[in-house]
Scaffold this active site. Structure first.
Site, PDB file in Angstrom:
ATOM      1  N   CYS A 122       4.597   1.878   3.613  1.00  0.00           N
ATOM      2  CA  CYS A 122       3.238   2.156   3.134  1.00  0.00           C
ATOM      3  C   CYS A 122       3.385   2.999   1.878  1.00  0.00           C
ATOM      4  O   CYS A 122       4.497   3.206   1.386  1.00  0.00           O
ATOM      5  CB  CYS A 122       2.361   2.820   4.195  1.00  0.00           C
ATOM      6  SG  CYS A 122       2.897   4.435   4.744  1.00  0.00           S
ATOM      7  N   CYS A 198       0.170  -1.032   4.655  1.00  0.00           N
ATOM      8  CA  CYS A 198      -1.025  -0.618   3.919  1.00  0.00           C
ATOM      9  C   CYS A 198      -1.208  -1.565   2.740  1.00  0.00           C
ATOM     10  O   CYS A 198      -0.229  -2.089   2.189  1.00  0.00           O
ATOM     11  CB  CYS A 198      -0.960   0.842   3.476  1.00  0.00           C
ATOM     12  SG  CYS A 198       0.011   1.185   2.012  1.00  0.00           S
ATOM     13  N   CYS A 206       7.012  -5.208  -6.010  1.00  0.00           N
ATOM     14  CA  CYS A 206       8.363  -4.674  -5.871  1.00  0.00           C
ATOM     15  C   CYS A 206       9.394  -5.771  -6.145  1.00  0.00           C
ATOM     16  O   CYS A 206       9.101  -6.959  -5.995  1.00  0.00           O
ATOM     17  CB  CYS A 206       8.581  -4.144  -4.451  1.00  0.00           C
ATOM     18  SG  CYS A 206       7.558  -2.720  -4.038  1.00  0.00           S
TER      19      CYS A 206
END
Length: 278
Positions: A122, A198, A206
């Site tokens: 998260c 989340c 990423c």
């Protein structure tokens, strides 16, 4: 072929490509247009044009909830496009097609019976991912090595989350906030599963994970943002705990050593959809 070429042309545009990639990271969520606009820093008119083009190409679907328009990636269309690229354009050549893109034969490609490495992510790594890490470690019957991390971790864990876990009998010693950078690079542990818990973390683009672990998005509201009395705020943490416990119970019940990667991905997406509410 004309359809696939239209889809490739649509995805060749940077803005449309960014939206499609975000929706793939958020799958199976249906994401409001306003959230897409905010996450990518787009003007509403620009986002609207990109969404219309992606929808016309069949790459995303649109639904309505009240006054909001929600968008979801069409994974069936994405699979068809991948098949076109590697089966048609590249003629299925093993020297061109990456191993991860070649689907296993029926009955092959199942995950071996082993200890699986799991990472929960998260943004702050102070509550949701910490709760998930603790639950799987205790519910996994020794079958999992469990980690958690944050894309922008806080320096300390949320005390209410830690207190709740301790009250429920979990061992909280050793829990700490960590950065995802600890799980990237040559010295990072090999991962089998990566879960984002989340929406904000899933929205972030990423780099691909080494070894291409199976990924899934199990987004949950942030209990840290709950307002009101202490009892009301603790209720938010209890609800998060209950939702994650249900999802992790379903995950640990899966026959991981008997499912191929495609079937397992589908099961993980189903767990996210079915466990959206208590």
């Amino acid at each position: 072929m004309e359809k696939e070429l239209d889809q490739l042309a649509t995805l060749a545009h940077g803005g449309r490509n960014a939206i499609f990639r975000l929706l793939m990271r958020r799958y199976p969520d249906a994401v409001p247009a306003g959230e897409i606009t905010a996450a990518l820093g787009l003007k509403p008119s620009t986002a609207s044009a990109h969404l219309a083009a992606l929808r016309e190409a069949g790459l995303i679907t649109q639904t309505r909830a009240g006054t909001s328009l929600l968008y979801r990636a069409d994974t069936g269309t994405a699979q068809g496009l991948v098949d076109f690229l590697f089966s048609d354009c590249c003629r299925g050549r093993p020297d061109i097609c990456p191993p991860a893109m070649t689907l296993p034969a029926k009955g092959a490609g199942t995950m071996p019976d082993k200890t699986y490495s799991v990472l929960f992510i998260c943004t702050g790594n102070s509550a949701r991912s910490i709760i998930a890490e603790t639950l799987l470690r205790d519910m996994g019957a020794g079958r999992f090595t469990v980690h958690s991390a944050g894309t922008q971790p806080y320096s300390e864990l949320n005390p209410m989350a830690v207190d709740m876990l301790a009250q429920k009998g979990h061992d909280v010693t050793g829990l700490r906030a960590k950065s995802v950078s600890e799980f990237q690079g040559e010295s990072a542990p090999a991962l089998d599963f990566v879960f984002t818990v989340c929406d904000r973390a899933a929205n972030e683009d990423c780099p691909p994970w080494p070894g291409q672990p199976i990924t899934a998005h199990w987004g949950l509201p942030d209990p840290v943002k709950a307002e009101g009395t202490e009892a009301q705020r603790m209720l938010a943490f209890q609800q998060t705990y209950g939702l994650l416990k249900n999802r992790i119970a379903a995950f640990t019940a899966l026959p991981l050593d008997a499912l191929d990667a495609v079937s397992l991905q589908s099961q993980l997406d189903d767990i996210a959809s079915e466990g959206a509410t208590e």
